[in-house]
Structure formats: C-alpha cells, structure tokens
Design a protein around this motif. Structure first.
Motif, PDB file in Angstrom:
ATOM      1  N   TYR A   1       0.806  -1.227   0.000  1.00 52.77           N
ATOM      2  CA  TYR A   1       0.000   0.000   0.000  1.00 52.77           C
ATOM      3  C   TYR A   1       0.839   1.277   0.000  1.00 52.77           C
ATOM      4  O   TYR A   1       0.353   2.352   0.300  1.00 52.77           O
ATOM      5  N   GLY A   2       2.104   1.125  -0.347  1.00 51.18           N
ATOM      6  CA  GLY A   2       2.978   2.285  -0.495  1.00 51.18           C
ATOM      7  C   GLY A   2       3.607   2.260  -1.884  1.00 51.18           C
ATOM      8  O   GLY A   2       3.857   1.178  -2.440  1.00 51.18           O
ATOM      9  N   TYR A   3       3.840   3.440  -2.447  1.00 49.69           N
ATOM     10  CA  TYR A   3       4.362   3.565  -3.808  1.00 49.69           C
ATOM     11  C   TYR A   3       5.465   4.614  -3.830  1.00 49.69           C
ATOM     12  O   TYR A   3       5.329   5.662  -3.200  1.00 49.69           O
TER      13      TYR A   3
ATOM     14  N   ILE B   1       6.846  -2.000 -11.868  1.00 49.11           N
ATOM     15  CA  ILE B   1       6.827  -0.591 -12.288  1.00 49.11           C
ATOM     16  C   ILE B   1       5.647  -0.343 -13.217  1.00 49.11           C
ATOM     17  O   ILE B   1       5.454  -1.068 -14.201  1.00 49.11           O
ATOM     18  N   SER B   2       4.854   0.679 -12.888  1.00 54.72           N
ATOM     19  CA  SER B   2       3.790   1.134 -13.799  1.00 54.72           C
ATOM     20  C   SER B   2       4.193   2.498 -14.341  1.00 54.72           C
ATOM     21  O   SER B   2       4.829   3.289 -13.641  1.00 54.72           O
ATOM     22  N   VAL B   3       3.824   2.742 -15.577  1.00 54.32           N
ATOM     23  CA  VAL B   3       4.088   4.053 -16.186  1.00 54.32           C
ATOM     24  C   VAL B   3       2.750   4.768 -16.317  1.00 54.32           C
ATOM     25  O   VAL B   3       1.855   4.281 -17.013  1.00 54.32           O
ATOM     26  N   LEU B   4       2.599   5.886 -15.616  1.00 48.31           N
ATOM     27  CA  LEU B   4       1.296   6.559 -15.616  1.00 48.31           C
ATOM     28  C   LEU B   4       0.935   7.062 -17.012  1.00 48.31           C
ATOM     29  O   LEU B   4       1.748   7.709 -17.675  1.00 48.31           O
ATOM     30  N   GLY B   5      -0.259   6.733 -17.430  1.00 50.46           N
ATOM     31  CA  GLY B   5      -0.729   7.151 -18.748  1.00 50.46           C
ATOM     32  C   GLY B   5      -0.350   6.166 -19.845  1.00 50.46           C
ATOM     33  O   GLY B   5      -0.750   6.339 -20.994  1.00 50.46           O
ATOM     34  N   LYS B   6       0.431   5.141 -19.494  1.00 44.12           N
ATOM     35  CA  LYS B   6       0.846   4.176 -20.526  1.00 44.12           C
ATOM     36  C   LYS B   6       0.448   2.740 -20.161  1.00 44.12           C
ATOM     37  O   LYS B   6       1.077   1.778 -20.618  1.00 44.12           O
ATOM     38  N   ALA B   7      -0.597   2.630 -19.359  1.00 44.36           N
ATOM     39  CA  ALA B   7      -1.020   1.298 -18.910  1.00 44.36           C
ATOM     40  C   ALA B   7      -1.368   0.401 -20.094  1.00 44.36           C
ATOM     41  O   ALA B   7      -1.141  -0.804 -20.053  1.00 44.36           O
ATOM     42  N   LYS B   8      -1.907   1.007 -21.134  1.00 44.20           N
ATOM     43  CA  LYS B   8      -2.349   0.182 -22.269  1.00 44.20           C
ATOM     44  C   LYS B   8      -1.296   0.075 -23.365  1.00 44.20           C
ATOM     45  O   LYS B   8      -1.474  -0.674 -24.330  1.00 44.20           O
ATOM     46  N   ALA B   9      -0.211   0.830 -23.207  1.00 42.56           N
ATOM     47  CA  ALA B   9       0.837   0.796 -24.252  1.00 42.56           C
ATOM     48  C   ALA B   9       1.539  -0.555 -24.253  1.00 42.56           C
ATOM     49  O   ALA B   9       1.639  -1.221 -23.225  1.00 42.56           O
ATOM     50  N   LYS B  10       2.008  -0.955 -25.417  1.00 39.60           N
ATOM     51  CA  LYS B  10       2.712  -2.235 -25.556  1.00 39.60           C
ATOM     52  C   LYS B  10       4.060  -2.171 -24.829  1.00 39.60           C
ATOM     53  O   LYS B  10       4.794  -1.191 -24.968  1.00 39.60           O
ATOM     54  N   LYS B  11       4.399  -3.223 -24.089  1.00 35.36           N
ATOM     55  CA  LYS B  11       5.697  -3.242 -23.407  1.00 35.36           C
ATOM     56  C   LYS B  11       6.726  -3.838 -24.365  1.00 35.36           C
ATOM     57  O   LYS B  11       7.126  -4.993 -24.236  1.00 35.36           O
TER      58      LYS B  11
ATOM     59  N   ILE C   1       6.026   9.522 -15.728  1.00 40.27           N
ATOM     60  CA  ILE C   1       5.998   9.271 -14.281  1.00 40.27           C
ATOM     61  C   ILE C   1       5.879   7.780 -14.021  1.00 40.27           C
ATOM     62  O   ILE C   1       4.962   7.117 -14.508  1.00 40.27           O
ATOM     63  N   LEU C   2       6.846   7.271 -13.284  1.00 39.92           N
ATOM     64  CA  LEU C   2       6.895   5.847 -12.966  1.00 39.92           C
ATOM     65  C   LEU C   2       6.455   5.615 -11.531  1.00 39.92           C
ATOM     66  O   LEU C   2       6.802   6.386 -10.643  1.00 39.92           O
ATOM     67  N   VAL C   3       5.691   4.556 -11.343  1.00 38.72           N
ATOM     68  CA  VAL C   3       5.249   4.179 -10.006  1.00 38.72           C
ATOM     69  C   VAL C   3       5.911   2.854  -9.650  1.00 38.72           C
ATOM     70  O   VAL C   3       5.714   1.855 -10.341  1.00 38.72           O
ATOM     71  N   LEU C   4       6.720   2.872  -8.594  1.00 43.43           N
ATOM     72  CA  LEU C   4       7.336   1.627  -8.129  1.00 43.43           C
ATOM     73  C   LEU C   4       6.452   1.055  -7.029  1.00 43.43           C
ATOM     74  O   LEU C   4       6.211   1.718  -6.016  1.00 43.43           O
ATOM     75  N   HIS C   5       5.954  -0.146  -7.284  1.00 43.33           N
ATOM     76  CA  HIS C   5       4.960  -0.750  -6.400  1.00 43.33           C
ATOM     77  C   HIS C   5       5.585  -1.422  -5.176  1.00 43.33           C
ATOM     78  O   HIS C   5       6.769  -1.731  -5.167  1.00 43.33           O
ATOM     79  N   ASP C   6       4.717  -1.682  -4.193  1.00 47.94           N
ATOM     80  CA  ASP C   6       5.078  -2.497  -3.021  1.00 47.94           C
ATOM     81  C   ASP C   6       6.241  -1.910  -2.234  1.00 47.94           C
ATOM     82  O   ASP C   6       7.136  -2.636  -1.783  1.00 47.94           O
ATOM     83  N   THR C   7       6.217  -0.597  -2.062  1.00 48.31           N
ATOM     84  CA  THR C   7       7.309   0.051  -1.334  1.00 48.31           C
ATOM     85  C   THR C   7       6.836   0.622   0.016  1.00 48.31           C
ATOM     86  O   THR C   7       7.487   1.465   0.604  1.00 48.31           O
ATOM     87  N   GLY C   8       5.680   0.126   0.495  1.00 50.57           N
ATOM     88  CA  GLY C   8       5.126   0.665   1.742  1.00 50.57           C
ATOM     89  C   GLY C   8       5.891   0.235   2.991  1.00 50.57           C
ATOM     90  O   GLY C   8       5.793   0.866   4.034  1.00 50.57           O
ATOM     91  N   ALA C   9       6.638  -0.861   2.899  1.00 48.98           N
ATOM     92  CA  ALA C   9       7.409  -1.329   4.056  1.00 48.98           C
ATOM     93  C   ALA C   9       8.858  -1.507   3.633  1.00 48.98           C
ATOM     94  O   ALA C   9       9.136  -1.967   2.530  1.00 48.98           O
ATOM     95  N   HIS C  10       9.777  -1.168   4.519  1.00 50.29           N
ATOM     96  CA  HIS C  10      11.210  -1.266   4.246  1.00 50.29           C
ATOM     97  C   HIS C  10      11.569  -0.504   2.961  1.00 50.29           C
ATOM     98  O   HIS C  10      12.428  -0.924   2.191  1.00 50.29           O
TER      99      HIS C  10
END
Ligand SMILES: *Cc1c(COP(=O)(O)O)cnc(C)c1O
Length: 421
Positions: free
Chosen positions: A282-284, A321-331, A362-371
């Motif tokens: 629950y932290g990003y 890692i999620s890229v805001l605004g590019k969720a549907k873009a091809k990886k 803008i990149l969102v790094l997931h699962d960073t709520g602890a440590h």
C-alpha cells in the motif's frame, strides 16, 4: 497471480500529483486500514491477539498511529523507535522491545515505558539486571531454533543468524528469570523473512507450542504469550500469490487446541510482529524519468535512486513498475531503470520490459510501503524524499516533508567543534 493496482485510476492519480515535486512516497490509507482489519479478523479466535507492528518497516507517525488506533502494538528495536511509538500514543505491554546487541539506555527506557523486554541472549539477563537494578515482572526471550529449521535468502539460516537464545540455553533462561522473581513469561521467534509459504509459519507455531510444553515440564512455567515475529511476505512479482493467511490461521488454531488447550497451557496470547504484510503493497515510490539513454544497453534514468529505495540494489528484489498514462501501451522495450547515484548497482530494474519511455514520464514503483523509505540513506549527499498519504476521503496529506539541504548541513561542523576533555 496478483494484479498490480494503483491507489487511484491513472487519470485521477496524475491529476492529484501533478504539482508535487518527485520523487516521493505515497501511501493508501483506506487500503492499509482494510488490510489491517482483515488481518486482525483472521485471528479473532486467538486470545488477546495482537500484532506488534515492526516500526522499522515504516517509522512514519501518521501511518503507525492509524495502526495503533486499530489495536496494533509496536515492535521496537532502538531507543528512537521506542520514543516514536510512545509519542504516537503507546505505552506498557503494547510495546515490544526486540533489540539485539542492546545498549543499557534501551533496557532502561523500555522498562520506564513498561514495554515488554525481549532478551536476545542468555548473557543479557545480567546486562539487563545491571542496567535496571532489578528485573521486570514480565520477560520474553527470543528463540533461535538453530539446525532444527532452515531460513531463507533474506534472513539466512538460523544456525548462522546472530539472533536469539539457542535450544540448549532456552529452558535455563526461564529457570533463571523465575528464580529472580519474574511473574509473566513469553517467547518470541522469527525464522523467516518475506516468506509466501504459509506452512512455514504453521511450522513455527508448532515449534513454539511444543516449546511451551517443554518449558512447562522442565521449568514449571506456564507461558503467558507467544510471538511468531514478522516475515510474512508479499507477492512482489505479478505472477506470485499472497500467503493464504486464512489457512495459516486455521492450522494454528488446530495446533493451539491440540498443543496448548488440551495440555492445560491456555489461555496463551498469540502475537506477530508483521511489518511488510501490513503496509508493503500500500505504499508507492513515485519518480520521474529524467533521461533516456542508449549505451551498450538502453537506460532510463529516474530522479530517485537507491538512497530512496534500497531493496533492489541490496537484495536484487523485484519491484513492479507502472508508467502513468501508458497502462495500455505495448511493453516492447527493454530497459535498465537506474538512479543517479555514483554506484553501478543503483538500479531499480534490470532488463525490464516496459513501454517506450521518454523524459517526464511518471513511474510508479509498487510495493514500497514497508522497508522502503525507512531504509533510505544519505550517500552521495542524496536528500531523503517526502511521504504523502492518500486519505480515505481522497485528499492528500503531507506526512513527512522532504529533507532539505539545510537538514543535511545541520550536523556538520565546518571548522571542527572543540571537544572538552
Ligand atoms: C524486521 C523485523 C520484523 C518485521 O519483519 P517483516 O518482514 O516486515 O514482517 C519483525 N520482528 C523483528 C524482530 C524484526 O527484526
């Protein structure tokens, strides 16, 4: 499988954070509270169940206060962690002091606050008694099962771990404390870290309940509480699944009935010290692309670095890692995602499939709520980032400001300060 979710949909999130300087941490209040309540509910069968939240995982008052409001306690391993938890409203047996290599001041302050002292070694009995001039009414020992158990990558094998009292010392520890007049006893252990296999926790419970029987037989002591430590993992990778805690709770309940209730050793309080499971997902960490470069490999340079999030560099950990605004873009690109530290292992991801990136993404790094933020440091004179809370009503609150250059210079004495001798 677990779906990597954002705390809000992309558009709303982009809109909410558009004026906030990156990098920063964002925590999702509603998700934290829902998860914490669900966890407590799973163990509602257990007498006086409590989770002592491991303060080191996220020592941020606005977050831990919310957990304390739900009945959580705090697991502290240093004097400032004790003070922080106390300032957030805790005292007495809601605080567990699990330090190792403990200094006298910690024993003294823990005792003053009425915290449960969890001793890491048989020699600490004397050290504590010397520091306090007495023994507390309640004592806990940290148990290390040694070769009886195998650990995992993060925590290592118990035989090589610096923590805890050995199998051959443990009963003696309780006998000594009883002799000295201690009235209430507990036992704590932690043999896993970031573990996803529920049976590992069930086996820990079996081991500890068996030990309660041994201590009862050999030292004539009925323990008041057991503490299974932290270490429940979270699925950092999308293809992993969460630990089935419903199953774990059910199995522990069966063991409790067979090994504790049936042997007249109840009621026995059950506790954990989970940190990661409570907050991790629950932290990003939110960071902006500063440069995209093409060397022998393709690199994306962020405005954050391993001083903001050390886990990938320290353990090779995966953070989605999620890229805001590019969720549907091809990886269809493969990048190393790096920070700005002069340290080649300053990489958040290596050979990661991502959509085509450009400066300003803008990149969102997931699962960073602890440590996450908690493990940050100032190497390369990198300043620590701010923390924000997305509140249950959708507003945004600053809960820790970013470190400033003035903060950084605060402790420096440019001409050297004279030391009186
Ligand atoms: C780090 C730690 C925890 C928390 O571990 P998690 O992996 O966050 O659950 C609990 N207890 C002790 C003694 C610790 O050192």
């Amino acid at each position: 499988m677990n779906e990597k979710k954002l705390p809000l949909n992309e558009k709303k999130l982009l809109n909410l954070i558009k004026d906030i300087p990156t990098p920063f941490y964002l925590y999702d209040e509603k998700a934290i509270i829902d998860n914490a309540k669900e966890f407590i509910n799973l163990f509602s069968w257990a007498p006086s169940f409590i989770n002592y939240f491991a303060v080191k995982a996220c020592p941020t008052p606005s977050i831990i206060k919310r957990l304390f409001d739900l009945g959580f306690g705090a697991d502290c391993s240093s004097l400032p962690e004790l003070e922080l938890s106390h300032k957030c409203g805790l005292e007495g047996s809601k605080m567990m002091m699990t330090s190792n290599d403990t200094p006298d001041e910690e024993f003294i302050r823990a005792y003053e606050l009425g915290a449960i002292i969890n001793l890491d070694d048989i020699t600490h009995i004397e050290a504590m008694e010397n520091a306090l001039g007495c023994v507390p009414d309640t004592i806990c020992f940290r148990y290390n099962p040694g070769p009886d158990r195998t650990g995992n990558v993060i925590i290592g094998n118990p035989v090589e771990a610096k923590y805890g009292v050995t199998k051959s010392q443990i009963v003696e520890c309780y006998k000594i404390m009883k002799e000295k007049g201690v009235k209430h006893f507990g036992i704590q252990t932690m043999v896993a870290s970031n573990e996803l296999d529920g049976d590992f926790i069930v086996e820990t419970a079996r081991m500890i309940f068996d030990l309660c029987n041994t201590i009862n037989k050999e030292a004539c002591i009925k323990l008041d509480f057991v503490d299974f430590g932290g270490g429940v993992g979270i699925p950092y990778k999308p293809e992993q699944s969460s630990m089935d805690l419903k199953y774990v709770s059910g199995e522990i309940k069966k063991l409790y009935n067979n090994l504790i209730v049936a042997k007249n050793l109840g009621p026995l309080q059950i506790s954990f010290e989970l940190g990661r499971y409570i907050l991790g997902p629950y932290g990003y960490l939110i960071s902006k692309v500063r440069h995209v470069t093409h060397k022998y490999k393709d690199y994306v340079g962020l405005d954050s670095c391993m001083a903001d999030l050390m886990r990938p560099a320290l353990y090779g950990s995966y953070h989605h890692i999620s890229v805001l605004g590019k969720a549907k873009a091809k990886k269809d690109k493969i990048y190393d995602v790096t920070g700005s530290l002069c340290e080649n292992n300053d990489k958040f991801a290596i050979d990661r499939e991502l959509p085509s990136l450009e400066k300003g993404d803008i990149l969102v790094l997931h699962d960073t709520g602890a440590h996450g933020h908690a493990m940050g440091f100032n190497y390369n004179a990198k300043l620590r980032p701010a923390e924000y809370l997305l509140t249950s009503n959708g507003s945004l609150k600053l809960i820790r400001r970013a470190q400033t250059m003035d903060d950084y210079f605060e402790t420096l004495r440019f001409d050297g300060a004279e030391v009186e001798i």
